[in-house]
Design a protein around this motif. Structure first.
Motif, short mmCIF file in Angstrom:
data_model
loop_
_atom_site.label_atom_id
_atom_site.label_comp_id
_atom_site.label_asym_id
_atom_site.label_seq_id
_atom_site.Cartn_x
_atom_site.Cartn_y
_atom_site.Cartn_z
N MET A 265 39.78 -89.66 -62.58
CA MET A 265 40.08 -89.61 -61.14
C MET A 265 40.30 -91.03 -60.62
N GLY A 266 41.41 -91.20 -59.90
CA GLY A 266 41.72 -92.52 -59.36
C GLY A 266 40.76 -92.91 -58.25
N PHE A 267 40.79 -94.19 -57.90
CA PHE A 267 39.88 -94.70 -56.88
C PHE A 267 40.04 -93.98 -55.55
N LEU A 268 41.30 -93.82 -55.10
CA LEU A 268 41.53 -93.20 -53.79
C LEU A 268 41.12 -91.73 -53.77
N ALA A 269 41.30 -91.06 -54.90
CA ALA A 269 40.86 -89.66 -55.00
C ALA A 269 39.34 -89.60 -54.90
N TRP A 270 38.69 -90.60 -55.50
CA TRP A 270 37.23 -90.68 -55.43
C TRP A 270 36.78 -90.92 -53.99
N VAL A 271 37.48 -91.85 -53.31
CA VAL A 271 37.19 -92.13 -51.89
C VAL A 271 37.31 -90.85 -51.07
N GLU A 272 38.39 -90.13 -51.34
CA GLU A 272 38.68 -88.93 -50.56
C GLU A 272 37.67 -87.82 -50.83
N ALA A 273 37.01 -87.90 -51.97
CA ALA A 273 36.02 -86.89 -52.32
C ALA A 273 34.61 -87.31 -51.89
N SER A 274 34.50 -88.50 -51.28
CA SER A 274 33.18 -89.03 -50.92
C SER A 274 32.56 -88.24 -49.78
#
Lengths: 164, 159
Positions: B1-10
């Motif tokens: 999972m990319g960084f931004l996808a991780w951010v969006e899942a936070s």
């Protein structure tokens, strides 16, 4: 009566202009946002002087911002009326909009009180002269009212969505 | 999972997207910060361009702190709003243009504001040409940043 006015709004060319083109609404919104910035910017400089934040500025000098504040308000009145003609019921049935209008009225009365009762005695204040407590109250109220107006405006889509 | 996808899942992103208070509170703070930063910057720009000449330019010094407070509020609220749709914002042409313009606006403010204190040393009280040019740029950056911010809600153009 109120319904008649709103139904009439829906039949006007203004309604057609605001809703008939994809660019109308975003253009009005952009203007509304730009003018709210210049309104709040000029109000901040004036009200902060009343409150005593930067007394180095002669009180009369901050008044040179008044035309910018009034001009910005007029732009927002015109664009705001445009929104109202576009979707009258969406606004009038929303308590946040009604409260926003009440706050604008209160801000106007506060300004009138300043203009008639406070300003004549203050206009001679030079640099570094503090303002009396009443001027501080008026300045604080002005900022509270206008930031309240800003909040309610931004929150309109999320608050008090009525039967519209 | 990319960084931004991780951010969006936070959890933060989830709070902004899903909770009753999340998005409305952040968007309102964002309007506050915008009014303060852009409003004060435009007044300072216009002063440097010779308007409101009754106000001593160097007296506007104390407003710098207020303006940057607005900028800070918007960095925080804007970051929170960004997390909610990080992966779509990053490829949104209009949104990214807005970000570039805000960045440029911030740079012009950072260049112009220290000049306020030196205003009384300018010959004849006239703003130097280079400063005037940056003040004009600043106005253009802020105005277009706001228009792009509004248009983000209407236009969907991806990279």
């Amino acid at each position: 009566m109120l319904d008649a006015i709103q139904d009439w709004m829906l039949t006007t060319p203004i309604n057609e202009l605001v809703l008939g083109y994809a660019w109308s609404w975003p253009t009005l919104e952009s203007l509304h946002f730009l003018a709210l910035c210049t309104l709040m910017g000029s109000l901040l400089v004036m009200d902060l002087r009343l409150i005593g934040f930067h007394n180095v500025i002669p009180l009369k000098a901050v008044h040179s911002l008044m035309p910018l504040a009034i001009g910005s308000f007029v732009i927002n009145l015109i664009t705001g009326v445009g929104f109202l003609f576009g979707a009258p019921y969406m606004y009038t049935e929303n308590w946040a909009f009604v409260l926003k209008m009440i706050l604008i009225l209160l801000a106007g009365l506060n300004f009138l009180f300043y203009f008639l009762r406070i300003e004549p005695a203050l206009i001679k204040l030079g640099p570094n002269e503090p303002t009396p407590p009443m001027a501080k109250v008026v300045g604080t109220l002005s900022l509270l009212f206008w930031f309240g107006v800003l909040s309610l405006g931004r929150l309109l889509p999320y608050l008090g969505i009525g039967g519209g | 999972m990319g960084f931004l996808a991780w951010v969006e899942a936070s959890q933060l992103a989830d709070w902004v997207r899903m909770s009753t208070a999340g998005y409305p509170s952040m968007i309102t703070l964002h309007a506050f910060g915008m009014a303060v930063m852009v409003g004060i910057s435009l007044v300072l720009d216009l002063r440097l361009l010779g308007r409101f000449a009754a106000i001593p330019t160097q007296a506007l010094n104390r407003l710098q702190g207020v303006a940057w407070l607005g900028f800070a509020i918007n960095t925080v609220s804007g970051s929170a709003l960004f997390t909610a749709q990080a992966t779509s914002y990053i490829v949104d042409v209009i949104f990214m243009s807005k970000m570039a313009l805000v960045f440029l606006g911030g740079i012009t403010a950072a260049i112009l504001q220290p000049q306020l204190a030196k205003a009384d040393s300018w010959p004849g009280g006239k703003t130097p040409g280079s400063i005037r040019a940056i003040a004009w740029l600043s106005i253009v950056f802020w105005l277009t940043a706001i228009v792009m911010g509004r248009l983000t809600a209407y236009l969907d153009i991806s990279f």
